[in-house]
Design a protein around this motif. Sequence first.
Motif, PDB file in Angstrom:
ATOM      1  N   ARG A 159       0.847  -1.196   0.000  1.00 34.33           N
ATOM      2  CA  ARG A 159       0.000   0.000   0.000  1.00 34.33           C
ATOM      3  C   ARG A 159       0.885   1.249   0.000  1.00 34.33           C
ATOM      4  O   ARG A 159       1.580   1.542   0.980  1.00 34.33           O
ATOM      5  CB  ARG A 159      -0.932  -0.008   1.216  1.00 34.33           C
ATOM      6  CG  ARG A 159      -1.980  -1.095   1.161  1.00 34.33           C
ATOM      7  CD  ARG A 159      -3.152  -0.779   2.086  1.00 34.33           C
ATOM      8  NE  ARG A 159      -2.782  -0.882   3.485  1.00 34.33           N
ATOM      9  CZ  ARG A 159      -3.037  -1.951   4.255  1.00 34.33           C
ATOM     10  NH1 ARG A 159      -3.647  -2.994   3.755  1.00 34.33           N
ATOM     11  NH2 ARG A 159      -2.688  -1.951   5.521  1.00 34.33           N
ATOM     12  N   MET A 160       0.822   1.979  -1.084  1.00 36.60           N
ATOM     13  CA  MET A 160       1.670   3.154  -1.271  1.00 36.60           C
ATOM     14  C   MET A 160       0.865   4.433  -1.027  1.00 36.60           C
ATOM     15  O   MET A 160      -0.292   4.405  -0.675  1.00 36.60           O
ATOM     16  CB  MET A 160       2.251   3.137  -2.678  1.00 36.60           C
ATOM     17  CG  MET A 160       3.173   1.946  -2.959  1.00 36.60           C
ATOM     18  SD  MET A 160       4.751   2.056  -2.076  1.00 36.60           S
ATOM     19  CE  MET A 160       4.570   0.749  -0.866  1.00 36.60           C
ATOM     20  N   GLY A 161       1.528   5.586  -1.231  1.00 31.96           N
ATOM     21  CA  GLY A 161       0.871   6.874  -1.100  1.00 31.96           C
ATOM     22  C   GLY A 161       0.657   7.298   0.334  1.00 31.96           C
ATOM     23  O   GLY A 161      -0.377   7.869   0.672  1.00 31.96           O
ATOM     24  N   GLN A 162       1.665   7.080   1.193  1.00 33.84           N
ATOM     25  CA  GLN A 162       1.500   7.401   2.605  1.00 33.84           C
ATOM     26  C   GLN A 162       2.846   7.585   3.302  1.00 33.84           C
ATOM     27  O   GLN A 162       3.881   7.132   2.830  1.00 33.84           O
ATOM     28  CB  GLN A 162       0.732   6.276   3.316  1.00 33.84           C
ATOM     29  CG  GLN A 162       1.410   4.913   3.240  1.00 33.84           C
ATOM     30  CD  GLN A 162       0.726   3.857   4.076  1.00 33.84           C
ATOM     31  OE1 GLN A 162       0.272   4.129   5.202  1.00 33.84           O
ATOM     32  NE2 GLN A 162       0.627   2.640   3.562  1.00 33.84           N
ATOM     33  N   ALA A 163       2.782   8.282   4.430  1.00 36.19           N
ATOM     34  CA  ALA A 163       3.878   8.280   5.388  1.00 36.19           C
ATOM     35  C   ALA A 163       3.514   7.261   6.457  1.00 36.19           C
ATOM     36  O   ALA A 163       2.399   7.262   6.974  1.00 36.19           O
ATOM     37  CB  ALA A 163       4.077   9.655   6.004  1.00 36.19           C
ATOM     38  N   VAL A 164       4.448   6.376   6.781  1.00 34.65           N
ATOM     39  CA  VAL A 164       4.220   5.331   7.771  1.00 34.65           C
ATOM     40  C   VAL A 164       4.931   5.711   9.058  1.00 34.65           C
ATOM     41  O   VAL A 164       6.130   5.970   9.065  1.00 34.65           O
ATOM     42  CB  VAL A 164       4.745   3.978   7.259  1.00 34.65           C
ATOM     43  CG1 VAL A 164       4.601   2.915   8.341  1.00 34.65           C
ATOM     44  CG2 VAL A 164       4.016   3.568   5.992  1.00 34.65           C
ATOM     45  N   GLY A 165       4.182   5.766  10.139  1.00 31.00           N
ATOM     46  CA  GLY A 165       4.775   6.142  11.419  1.00 31.00           C
ATOM     47  C   GLY A 165       5.039   7.632  11.493  1.00 31.00           C
ATOM     48  O   GLY A 165       4.837   8.384  10.532  1.00 31.00           O
ATOM     49  N   GLU A 166       5.519   8.039  12.645  1.00 27.71           N
ATOM     50  CA  GLU A 166       5.767   9.461  12.889  1.00 27.71           C
ATOM     51  C   GLU A 166       6.958   9.602  13.821  1.00 27.71           C
ATOM     52  O   GLU A 166       7.142   8.802  14.742  1.00 27.71           O
ATOM     53  CB  GLU A 166       4.516  10.089  13.518  1.00 27.71           C
ATOM     54  CG  GLU A 166       4.592  11.588  13.694  1.00 27.71           C
ATOM     55  CD  GLU A 166       3.313  12.139  14.327  1.00 27.71           C
ATOM     56  OE1 GLU A 166       3.332  13.321  14.718  1.00 27.71           O
ATOM     57  OE2 GLU A 166       2.321  11.383  14.432  1.00 27.71           O
ATOM     58  N   SER A 167       7.753  10.625  13.580  1.00 28.69           N
ATOM     59  CA  SER A 167       8.893  10.907  14.450  1.00 28.69           C
ATOM     60  C   SER A 167       8.523  11.977  15.469  1.00 28.69           C
ATOM     61  O   SER A 167       7.470  12.618  15.374  1.00 28.69           O
ATOM     62  CB  SER A 167      10.087  11.366  13.614  1.00 28.69           C
ATOM     63  OG  SER A 167       9.782  12.582  12.938  1.00 28.69           O
ATOM     64  N   SER A 168       9.397  12.174  16.439  1.00 34.18           N
ATOM     65  CA  SER A 168       9.183  13.212  17.445  1.00 34.18           C
ATOM     66  C   SER A 168       9.291  14.597  16.807  1.00 34.18           C
ATOM     67  O   SER A 168       9.684  14.739  15.649  1.00 34.18           O
ATOM     68  CB  SER A 168      10.208  13.064  18.575  1.00 34.18           C
ATOM     69  OG  SER A 168      11.528  13.163  18.056  1.00 34.18           O
ATOM     70  N   GLU A 169       8.956  15.630  17.553  1.00 40.59           N
ATOM     71  CA  GLU A 169       8.870  16.990  17.015  1.00 40.59           C
ATOM     72  C   GLU A 169      10.172  17.445  16.366  1.00 40.59           C
ATOM     73  O   GLU A 169      10.153  18.223  15.412  1.00 40.59           O
ATOM     74  CB  GLU A 169       8.481  17.961  18.122  1.00 40.59           C
ATOM     75  CG  GLU A 169       7.049  17.782  18.615  1.00 40.59           C
ATOM     76  CD  GLU A 169       6.680  18.806  19.667  1.00 40.59           C
ATOM     77  OE1 GLU A 169       7.526  19.694  19.963  1.00 40.59           O
ATOM     78  OE2 GLU A 169       5.560  18.729  20.201  1.00 40.59           O
ATOM     79  N   ARG A 170      11.297  16.980  16.889  1.00 38.02           N
ATOM     80  CA  ARG A 170      12.593  17.384  16.346  1.00 38.02           C
ATOM     81  C   ARG A 170      13.295  16.249  15.594  1.00 38.02           C
ATOM     82  O   ARG A 170      14.511  16.293  15.389  1.00 38.02           O
ATOM     83  CB  ARG A 170      13.481  17.911  17.477  1.00 38.02           C
ATOM     84  CG  ARG A 170      12.896  19.167  18.133  1.00 38.02           C
ATOM     85  CD  ARG A 170      13.774  19.693  19.240  1.00 38.02           C
ATOM     86  NE  ARG A 170      13.249  20.942  19.795  1.00 38.02           N
ATOM     87  CZ  ARG A 170      13.831  21.667  20.747  1.00 38.02           C
ATOM     88  NH1 ARG A 170      14.993  21.255  21.260  1.00 38.02           N
ATOM     89  NH2 ARG A 170      13.286  22.777  21.183  1.00 38.02           N
ATOM     90  N   ALA A 171      12.530  15.251  15.173  1.00 31.88           N
ATOM     91  CA  ALA A 171      13.054  14.124  14.386  1.00 31.88           C
ATOM     92  C   ALA A 171      14.184  13.404  15.100  1.00 31.88           C
ATOM     93  O   ALA A 171      15.170  12.986  14.484  1.00 31.88           O
ATOM     94  CB  ALA A 171      13.511  14.615  13.014  1.00 31.88           C
TER      95      ALA A 171
END
Length: 387
Positions: free
Chosen positions: A324-336
């Motif tokens: 499944r494409m077309g997405q960002a998977v997961g998330e990093s903290s505010e300052r990466a």
Amino acid sequence: VIWLWLGGGPTHVETFDPKMSAPAEFRSMIGDVQTRVPGLRLGSLFPLMGRMADKMAFVRSFAHGNSGHTGGTHYVMTGVDHPPADAGAPPIRPSMGSITARVRGANNPATGLPTYVRISGLYADGPHWLGAAYAPFDTSGQARSNINLNQPLDRVHDRRGLLRTFDNVNRQIDRSGVMAGLDAFDQQAVNLLLGRAREAFDVEREDPRTRDRYHTNTAGLGANLLLARRLCEAGVGFVTMNYANSSQGWDMHNDMKPQLQQACPPMDRAISVFLEDLEQRGLSDKILLVITGEFGRTPRINGSAGRDHWGPLCTLALAGGGLRMGQAVGESSERAEVPRTTPIHPKDLMATVFHVLGINPHQQYVDQSGRPTFLLPEGARPIAELV
């Protein structure tokens, strides 16, 4: 699978997680660009990939914690941490490419092409205890030229008959697997000579317009991607390559901005051409492109206008493979700095590759000590958002 390695440790911030809302010393030093996917932004030097973002997935919670070049490479290539690698220790696990060759066989039975091909060598890209037969076929130097048949077929068969007469020793005397490896290499060589290998490796057979698109302003990466696509079409299962078009590769401790301006645009163009080509040829669901490196870079820009080694958050993007494409998977903290959501580890990337290739996640083989060993590390799961 086409495995695109960004050697040296690519910055996750300036590539796929620009964090423009963070303070100046953390955010992308090259800005960002909006993609075709609403709300998804990439580093500003990837506008063409941005237009193809609906065909890609950018993993922003990929992490492993090993900030050493060799150790981090081993971790990502095998799914297993091995800190002694940075002190010169050899690998301790087989790579994903060698696993593919072991499961499928060293050669494609229909075309004779090797299952696993190396365009650029990487640490820990070999077979380890699986045996020499499952090492990658190296496209550089003599290995490539040796696939040209320089003798009549009857002489080839005569020589194989002669070889067999010398080869009647008991294979069990060599418990290291070297004899079995030589046998497999012998068979691989003949399969290559008599199969479709020369055609697949000969990019001059490609439509000149397609060749020009791949070669123009791509700093060699496009040529490698074209070769990899041809090989996969002809039956190769796993191809590795390394791209590092800057003075320090992606190990950008100093004066990062001009190095990014040198390295990123050719990569941006090469990948966009590749993805367009896959779509036109109906191969988007059949070939998985993996883009990664050994680790990310420090979230805070250092005093030399660069970023240092950073294993707590790493760079990863994928395209195709029926995922499944077309997405960002997961998330990093505010300052990466670290994953904000559940971390995705190298073993999970490995499980995702197994899923795409149809490899049984519970597959075992006997290691050099005679013990059945799982190929996939314990607890590995395919990336849920993708499968």
